[in-house]
Design an enzyme around this catalytic site. Structure first.
Site: not given
Ligand code: PGA
Length: 257
Positions: A9-11, A95, A97, A166, A172, A212, A235-236
């Site tokens: 997930n490159w966001k 998600h 976010e 999640e 994150g 994470s 993600g990150g």
């Protein structure tokens, strides 16, 4: 055994198509011909359609969201049908976010899941509790979010979904959940899915852990003794090609039950 699934997930990154393509090629090159794990790339929409059009034959692509209508006067929205016709196969829905910053409700998420299925996309439904208060007690919000997301969906279509657990506090933050807790949650989610969809279909649904994930902890979330998590939503760490390839390698070398 279901095939492991890792979702990148490159966001809202990277900032240019050149960087997006460089990242994509670096990951693809690093992974080589890995057939043990399904890897789904979820770039932002503006890079997604270009990448998918060019590379859909060799790669699985997913969107980070999709609207609940297939076309019409909905300024700024992207429909599941548009994604499907661009070669996209998956879509992340719900998600945290989007729930938090865009005000997405369970009802909106349910409409999006239905529309995605209707267009032939495979929804990756994200659920998770906000705080870490009682790790050993399953938070009721997991059952609520999942049952509301799946409301009214016929059993035959349920086999196409993936569920991503999640915990919001782990996203994150560098504070991942413990492997034991992730496994307990996977077992709980599969029980819920069994009630909703029946044992056979629930068995085919993949459950992912997200929050994470790094190359150091990736393998620990996929239990090797009992059926727990079937993969990861990253993600990150998915924005660093070397790190992401290590995550894919770590999962691909596991012997899962
Ligand atoms: P993270 O994000 O890996 O950066 O914690 C996971 C996610 O939000 O999907």
């Amino acid at each position: 055994m279901t095939k492991a699934l890792i979702v990148a997930n490159w966001k809202m990154a990277p900032s240019s198509f050149r960087e997006a393509e460089d990242l994509f090629f670096a990951v693809k090159g690093g992974m080589g011909k890995n057939r043990k794990t399904d890897v789904v790339f979820c770039p932002p929409f503006v890079w997604l359609t270009d990448l998918a059009r060019r590379h859909k034959k060799s790669t699985l692509f997913g969107a980070q969201d999709a609207f609940w209508e297939q076309s019409g006067a909905f300024t700024g929205e992207i429909s599941p049908q548009m994604l499907k016709s661009s070669g996209v196969k998956f879509v992340i829905i719900g998600h945290s976010e989007r729930r938090r910053f865009l005000g997405e409700s369970d009802e909106m998420i349910n409409k999006k899941v239905r529309a995605a299925l209707k267009a032939g996309l495979a929804p990756i439904i994200a659920i998770g509790e906000e705080s870490q208060d009682a790790e050993d007690v399953v938070p009721p919000v997991l059952r609520e979010q999942l049952s509301r997301a799946l409301h009214g969906i016929n059993a035959g279509e349920l086999g196409k979904i993936t569920v991503a657990y999640e915990p919001v506090w782990a996203i994150g933050t560098g504070r991942a959940d413990t492997p034991d807790n992730a496994t307990r949650r996977a077992i709980y989610i599969r029980k819920l899915l069994t009630k909703i969809a029946g044992a056979k279909r629930a068995d085919g649904i993949r459950i992912l852990y997200g929050g994470s994930v790094t190359s150091r902890n990736a393998a620990s979330f996929l239990s090797q003794d009992i059926r727990g998590m079937d993969g990861l939503l990253v993600g990150g760490a998915s924005l660093n090609a070397g790190e992401f390839v290590k995550i894919v390698d770590a999962v691909s070398t596991l012997r899962r039950v």
